[in-house]
Design a protein around this motif. Sequence first.
Motif, PDB file in Angstrom:
ATOM      1  N   UNK A  50       0.901  -1.391  -0.212  1.00  0.00           N
ATOM      2  CA  UNK A  50       0.145  -0.228   0.255  1.00  0.00           C
ATOM      3  C   UNK A  50       0.584   1.476   0.435  1.00  0.00           C
ATOM      4  N   UNK A  51       2.169   1.459   0.554  1.00  0.00           N
ATOM      5  CA  UNK A  51       3.018   2.333   0.754  1.00  0.00           C
ATOM      6  C   UNK A  51       3.560   2.379  -0.503  1.00  0.00           C
ATOM      7  N   UNK A  52       4.224   1.225  -1.077  1.00  0.00           N
ATOM      8  CA  UNK A  52       5.104   1.882  -2.178  1.00  0.00           C
ATOM      9  C   UNK A  52       4.141   2.270  -3.405  1.00  0.00           C
ATOM     10  N   UNK A  53       2.259   1.616  -2.936  1.00  0.00           N
ATOM     11  CA  UNK A  53       1.530   2.206  -4.633  1.00  0.00           C
ATOM     12  C   UNK A  53       0.995   3.457  -4.437  1.00  0.00           C
ATOM     13  N   UNK A  54       1.093   3.505  -3.325  1.00  0.00           N
ATOM     14  CA  UNK A  54       0.804   5.501  -3.474  1.00  0.00           C
ATOM     15  C   UNK A  54       1.536   6.003  -3.781  1.00  0.00           C
ATOM     16  N   UNK A  55       3.176   5.538  -2.773  1.00  0.00           N
ATOM     17  CA  UNK A  55       4.077   6.606  -3.584  1.00  0.00           C
ATOM     18  C   UNK A  55       4.230   6.630  -4.933  1.00  0.00           C
ATOM     19  N   UNK A  56       4.078   5.748  -5.368  1.00  0.00           N
ATOM     20  CA  UNK A  56       4.218   5.496  -7.303  1.00  0.00           C
ATOM     21  C   UNK A  56       3.810   6.413  -7.795  1.00  0.00           C
ATOM     22  N   UNK A  57       1.951   6.010  -7.178  1.00  0.00           N
ATOM     23  CA  UNK A  57       1.244   6.885  -8.126  1.00  0.00           C
ATOM     24  C   UNK A  57       0.960   8.142  -7.890  1.00  0.00           C
ATOM     25  N   UNK A  58       1.196   8.988  -6.864  1.00  0.00           N
ATOM     26  CA  UNK A  58       1.780   9.970  -6.845  1.00  0.00           C
ATOM     27  C   UNK A  58       3.003  11.033  -7.488  1.00  0.00           C
ATOM     28  N   UNK A  59       3.959   9.702  -7.459  1.00  0.00           N
ATOM     29  CA  UNK A  59       5.033  10.460  -8.596  1.00  0.00           C
ATOM     30  C   UNK A  59       4.209  10.470  -9.576  1.00  0.00           C
ATOM     31  N   UNK A  60       4.042   9.298  -9.961  1.00  0.00           N
ATOM     32  CA  UNK A  60       3.450   9.198 -11.905  1.00  0.00           C
ATOM     33  C   UNK A  60       2.289  10.117 -11.641  1.00  0.00           C
ATOM     34  N   UNK A  61       1.409  10.978 -10.933  1.00  0.00           N
ATOM     35  CA  UNK A  61       0.051  11.573 -11.414  1.00  0.00           C
ATOM     36  C   UNK A  61       0.556  13.128 -10.506  1.00  0.00           C
ATOM     37  N   UNK A  62       0.899  12.906 -10.225  1.00  0.00           N
ATOM     38  CA  UNK A  62       0.841  14.351  -9.257  1.00  0.00           C
ATOM     39  C   UNK A  62      -0.395  15.191  -9.676  1.00  0.00           C
ATOM     40  N   UNK A  63      -0.052  16.216  -9.613  1.00  0.00           N
ATOM     41  CA  UNK A  63      -1.357  16.458  -9.511  1.00  0.00           C
ATOM     42  C   UNK A  63      -2.930  16.907 -10.187  1.00  0.00           C
ATOM     43  N   UNK A  64      -2.360  15.665 -11.202  1.00  0.00           N
ATOM     44  CA  UNK A  64      -3.392  15.311 -12.058  1.00  0.00           C
ATOM     45  C   UNK A  64      -4.484  14.697 -11.475  1.00  0.00           C
ATOM     46  N   UNK A  65      -4.779  13.841 -10.726  1.00  0.00           N
ATOM     47  CA  UNK A  65      -5.570  13.641 -10.020  1.00  0.00           C
ATOM     48  C   UNK A  65      -5.342  13.377  -8.342  1.00  0.00           C
ATOM     49  N   UNK A 178      -3.518   7.303 -19.957  1.00  0.00           N
ATOM     50  CA  UNK A 178      -3.079   6.217 -20.666  1.00  0.00           C
ATOM     51  C   UNK A 178      -1.992   5.935 -20.714  1.00  0.00           C
ATOM     52  N   UNK A 179      -1.255   7.073 -20.765  1.00  0.00           N
ATOM     53  CA  UNK A 179      -0.045   7.703 -21.172  1.00  0.00           C
ATOM     54  C   UNK A 179       1.098   7.306 -19.942  1.00  0.00           C
ATOM     55  N   UNK A 180       0.868   7.151 -18.961  1.00  0.00           N
ATOM     56  CA  UNK A 180       1.422   6.753 -18.228  1.00  0.00           C
ATOM     57  C   UNK A 180       0.822   5.315 -17.201  1.00  0.00           C
ATOM     58  N   UNK A 181       2.530   5.051 -16.854  1.00  0.00           N
ATOM     59  CA  UNK A 181       3.102   3.046 -16.903  1.00  0.00           C
ATOM     60  C   UNK A 181       3.346   3.181 -15.960  1.00  0.00           C
ATOM     61  N   UNK A 182       2.540   1.994 -14.660  1.00  0.00           N
ATOM     62  CA  UNK A 182       2.426   1.919 -13.319  1.00  0.00           C
ATOM     63  C   UNK A 182       3.971   0.311 -13.447  1.00  0.00           C
ATOM     64  N   UNK A 183       4.383   0.192 -12.974  1.00  0.00           N
ATOM     65  CA  UNK A 183       6.023  -0.776 -12.641  1.00  0.00           C
ATOM     66  C   UNK A 183       5.416  -1.851 -11.992  1.00  0.00           C
TER      67      UNK A 183
END
Length: 194
Positions: A50-65, A178-183
């Motif tokens: 959960x911690x890793x996922x939230x951190x990754x999503x925050x980095x990938x999406x920033x203020x877009x969501x 769709x331009x953002x990929x989650x590893x």
Amino acid sequence: MNAVTPKRFTIAEYHRLIELGFITEANHIELIRGELIQMTAKGTPHTVCSSILCRQLDRLLGDRAVIRGQDPITLPNQSEPEPDVVIARGRDEDYLAHHPYPEDILLVIEISDKTIDYDQTTKLSLYAEAGISHYWIVNLPDSQLERHSQPYHAQRKFSYLSKQISLSNQSVAIPGFEDVLLDLTRLFPEDASE
């Protein structure tokens, strides 16, 4: 003859119980179809994921969501679950007056280890009934991501038409971005003791 029936709560009644202090965060309760459900305690793999996922999503999406971790969402079927992760439209401030509604939600994610059956049945049906377009299950026991989309209703059953499995060594596009990929390799770390 008297029939015994459980007391079902509306969302307003549930909120009132919280306001009065009868339900606190320490109780780990969520409202599912009008019933108060005790949430399962989270183990270490669940918490780390959960911690890793939230951190990754925050980095990938920033203020877009808006990225919400283990916070309530409000559904029309007298439910206020607390998914592990939600990606919602807008800004955090948009949810001062209310929790996100289905139309605000781009993606709901449940991280599953002990709750895999519940997340694949009850939660899946709940989110499909509410019209949540995209529901993912991070399946920790099988080290894979289950991606559900296209909610439907047929013969008194709610489910999703599409289910795709992604393996732990793949990357996936985030719905609405769709331009953002989650590893996924980061979500399924091997046991540190091995």
